[in-house]
Motif scaffolding. Structure first.
Motif, PDB file in Angstrom:
ATOM      1  N   ASN A  99     -12.720   3.781   4.307  1.00  0.00           N
ATOM      2  CA  ASN A  99     -11.828   4.845   4.742  1.00  0.00           C
ATOM      3  C   ASN A  99     -10.566   4.318   5.418  1.00  0.00           C
ATOM      4  N   CYS A 100      -9.487   5.064   5.256  1.00  0.00           N
ATOM      5  CA  CYS A 100      -8.249   4.741   5.953  1.00  0.00           C
ATOM      6  C   CYS A 100      -7.608   6.010   6.477  1.00  0.00           C
ATOM      7  N   ALA A 101      -7.010   5.918   7.658  1.00  0.00           N
ATOM      8  CA  ALA A 101      -6.305   7.035   8.267  1.00  0.00           C
ATOM      9  C   ALA A 101      -4.907   6.569   8.642  1.00  0.00           C
ATOM     10  N   TYR A 102      -3.932   7.451   8.462  1.00  0.00           N
ATOM     11  CA  TYR A 102      -2.545   7.086   8.754  1.00  0.00           C
ATOM     12  C   TYR A 102      -1.916   8.168   9.622  1.00  0.00           C
ATOM     13  N   GLU A 103      -0.781   7.811  10.222  1.00  0.00           N
ATOM     14  CA  GLU A 103      -0.121   8.717  11.152  1.00  0.00           C
ATOM     15  C   GLU A 103       1.122   9.391  10.570  1.00  0.00           C
ATOM     16  N   ASN A 104       1.935   8.600   9.866  1.00  0.00           N
ATOM     17  CA  ASN A 104       3.235   9.077   9.426  1.00  0.00           C
ATOM     18  C   ASN A 104       3.114   9.907   8.146  1.00  0.00           C
ATOM     19  N   THR A 105       3.415  11.191   8.246  1.00  0.00           N
ATOM     20  CA  THR A 105       3.293  12.074   7.082  1.00  0.00           C
ATOM     21  C   THR A 105       4.333  11.792   6.005  1.00  0.00           C
ATOM     22  N   ALA A 106       5.290  10.942   6.307  1.00  0.00           N
ATOM     23  CA  ALA A 106       6.309  10.598   5.314  1.00  0.00           C
ATOM     24  C   ALA A 106       5.820   9.564   4.303  1.00  0.00           C
ATOM     25  N   PRO A 136      -3.819 -10.819  -2.551  1.00  0.00           N
ATOM     26  CA  PRO A 136      -4.331  -9.468  -2.844  1.00  0.00           C
ATOM     27  C   PRO A 136      -3.929  -9.026  -4.243  1.00  0.00           C
ATOM     28  N   ALA A 137      -4.788  -8.254  -4.875  1.00  0.00           N
ATOM     29  CA  ALA A 137      -4.505  -7.718  -6.207  1.00  0.00           C
ATOM     30  C   ALA A 137      -4.678  -6.210  -6.173  1.00  0.00           C
ATOM     31  N   LEU A 138      -3.716  -5.494  -6.749  1.00  0.00           N
ATOM     32  CA  LEU A 138      -3.785  -4.037  -6.759  1.00  0.00           C
ATOM     33  C   LEU A 138      -5.003  -3.570  -7.538  1.00  0.00           C
ATOM     34  N   LEU A 139      -5.750  -2.680  -6.902  1.00  0.00           N
ATOM     35  CA  LEU A 139      -6.957  -2.127  -7.520  1.00  0.00           C
ATOM     36  C   LEU A 139      -6.665  -0.743  -8.100  1.00  0.00           C
ATOM     37  N   ILE A 140      -6.128   0.119  -7.268  1.00  0.00           N
ATOM     38  CA  ILE A 140      -5.853   1.498  -7.641  1.00  0.00           C
ATOM     39  C   ILE A 140      -4.914   2.067  -6.592  1.00  0.00           C
ATOM     40  N   ALA A 141      -4.093   3.036  -6.991  1.00  0.00           N
ATOM     41  CA  ALA A 141      -3.135   3.625  -6.055  1.00  0.00           C
ATOM     42  C   ALA A 141      -3.008   5.121  -6.326  1.00  0.00           C
ATOM     43  N   ILE A 142      -2.585   5.863  -5.299  1.00  0.00           N
ATOM     44  CA  ILE A 142      -2.449   7.308  -5.435  1.00  0.00           C
ATOM     45  C   ILE A 142      -1.188   7.771  -4.728  1.00  0.00           C
ATOM     46  N   ARG A 143      -0.623   8.860  -5.193  1.00  0.00           N
ATOM     47  CA  ARG A 143       0.513   9.494  -4.534  1.00  0.00           C
ATOM     48  C   ARG A 143       0.044  10.838  -3.988  1.00  0.00           C
ATOM     49  N   PRO A 144       0.742  11.400  -2.997  1.00  0.00           N
ATOM     50  CA  PRO A 144       0.218  12.564  -2.275  1.00  0.00           C
ATOM     51  C   PRO A 144       0.202  13.862  -3.056  1.00  0.00           C
ATOM     52  N   PHE A 184      -7.999  11.588  -1.589  1.00  0.00           N
ATOM     53  CA  PHE A 184      -6.859  11.710  -0.684  1.00  0.00           C
ATOM     54  C   PHE A 184      -6.883  13.083  -0.022  1.00  0.00           C
ATOM     55  N   ASN A 185      -6.836  13.102   1.307  1.00  0.00           N
ATOM     56  CA  ASN A 185      -6.830  14.343   2.075  1.00  0.00           C
ATOM     57  C   ASN A 185      -5.533  14.383   2.882  1.00  0.00           C
ATOM     58  N   ALA A 198      -5.633  15.958   6.506  1.00  0.00           N
ATOM     59  CA  ALA A 198      -6.324  15.112   7.477  1.00  0.00           C
ATOM     60  C   ALA A 198      -5.660  13.742   7.625  1.00  0.00           C
ATOM     61  N   LYS A 199      -4.697  13.463   6.767  1.00  0.00           N
ATOM     62  CA  LYS A 199      -4.011  12.161   6.762  1.00  0.00           C
ATOM     63  C   LYS A 199      -5.020  11.023   6.610  1.00  0.00           C
ATOM     64  N   GLN A 200      -5.884  11.201   5.609  1.00  0.00           N
ATOM     65  CA  GLN A 200      -6.901  10.197   5.349  1.00  0.00           C
ATOM     66  C   GLN A 200      -7.016   9.968   3.846  1.00  0.00           C
ATOM     67  N   PHE A 201      -7.403   8.755   3.481  1.00  0.00           N
ATOM     68  CA  PHE A 201      -7.725   8.481   2.087  1.00  0.00           C
ATOM     69  C   PHE A 201      -8.834   7.428   2.058  1.00  0.00           C
ATOM     70  N   SER A 202      -9.612   7.474   1.007  1.00  0.00           N
ATOM     71  CA  SER A 202     -10.775   6.598   0.940  1.00  0.00           C
ATOM     72  C   SER A 202     -10.936   6.021  -0.459  1.00  0.00           C
ATOM     73  N   LEU A 203     -11.603   4.884  -0.489  1.00  0.00           N
ATOM     74  CA  LEU A 203     -11.933   4.202  -1.740  1.00  0.00           C
ATOM     75  C   LEU A 203     -13.436   4.302  -1.946  1.00  0.00           C
ATOM     76  N   HIS A 204     -13.825   4.765  -3.124  1.00  0.00           N
ATOM     77  CA  HIS A 204     -15.230   4.827  -3.496  1.00  0.00           C
ATOM     78  C   HIS A 204     -15.457   3.860  -4.659  1.00  0.00           C
ATOM     79  N   ILE A 205     -16.431   2.976  -4.494  1.00  0.00           N
ATOM     80  CA  ILE A 205     -16.797   2.071  -5.577  1.00  0.00           C
ATOM     81  C   ILE A 205     -18.195   2.474  -6.031  1.00  0.00           C
ATOM     82  N   MET A 206     -18.255   3.018  -7.230  1.00  0.00           N
ATOM     83  CA  MET A 206     -19.531   3.459  -7.780  1.00  0.00           C
ATOM     84  C   MET A 206     -20.249   2.281  -8.427  1.00  0.00           C
TER      85      MET A 206
END
Lengths: 113, 115
Positions: free
Chosen positions: A22-29, A44-52, A66-67, A70-78
């Motif tokens: 899980n990750c949480a951020y402050e800046n809504t921008a 580091p190698a890019l795994l996956i990315a998302i836009r709001p 991505f929420n 709540a200003k949170q986003f998470s990575l799920h590895i199945m």
């Protein structure tokens, strides 16, 4: 002030299980939310990315949830595999002249065989 | 291998010495970034080039640090009068395309140890 907080610091999962970071951020921008995977001695190698503008993105066994409110986003590895054992970093960035990434502190994932 | 390359991979130096690192980005990538990563932490942004122009510098980049990207190709990062606190992994990344479509590709890093 830490711009992005990542948890947990370490995670141990059995083979075949689901890993959640899980990750949480402050800046809504912030408008770009990538996850990077890093193996020892490698960059580091890019795994996956998302836009709001979307709430979820899936690529193979990897999903970002991505929420915005709540200003949170998470990575799920199945179906986690021993080969997924690595350090995972979330990051955030702003549109602008340079997309400098601000990284979380990392999660060391160990997948037991 | 057409990825980002960095040299040297490891550098041990004594406090007070100058060191220089080189980054060769992926061919035709016009943007180049330098980051610093200390043990157990995520990378921290240092500076950014678009072609040969250095457009942004972090407050982390003290006067002892200087970066160049002559002719918009490879880049060098020099640290003068090294201090023990400079010990870290120095990562280079490159990218191209529009900002909205950008992916930063990282090199393997140069690990610096200042004794």
């Amino acid at each position: 002030q830490q711009q992005v907080k990542q948890s947990p610091q370490s995670l141990i999962v059995q083979k075949g299980g689901i890993s959640i970071i899980n990750c949480a951020y402050e800046n809504t921008a912030f408008d770009y939310f990538p996850w990077y995977q890093q193996f020892p001695g490698k960059g580091p190698a890019l795994l996956i990315a998302i836009r709001p503008d979307v709430s979820e993105k899936k690529e193979g066994r990897f999903t970002i949830s991505f929420n915005k409110s709540a200003k949170q986003f998470s990575l799920h590895i199945m179906d986690s595999q021993p080969g997924d054992s690595a350090t995972y970093f979330c990051a955030v960035s702003l549109s602008g002249s340079a997309r400098q990434l601000t990284f979380g502190s990392g999660t060391q994932l160990t997948v037991l065989p | 291998d057409t990825g980002v390359s960095q040299n040297p991979r490891h550098k041990i130096t004594k406090r007070g010495q100058n060191v220089t690192f080189r980054c060769d980005p992926i061919s035709e990538h016009n943007r180049l970034y330098w980051y610093r990563q200390t043990l157990g932490q995520g990378p921290e942004f240092l500076t950014y080039f678009q072609n040969e122009a250095q457009l942004e510098k972090s407050r982390l980049l003290s006067d002892r640090f200087s970066a160049e990207r002559p002719k918009g190709s490879f880049s060098t990062l020099e640290i003068q009068r090294t201090e023990q606190g400079d010990s870290a992994m120095y990562l280079c990344a490159s990218s191209w395309g529009t900002i909205l479509q950008e992916t930063q590709y990282f090199g393997p890093g140069t690990r610096l140890l200042v004794l």
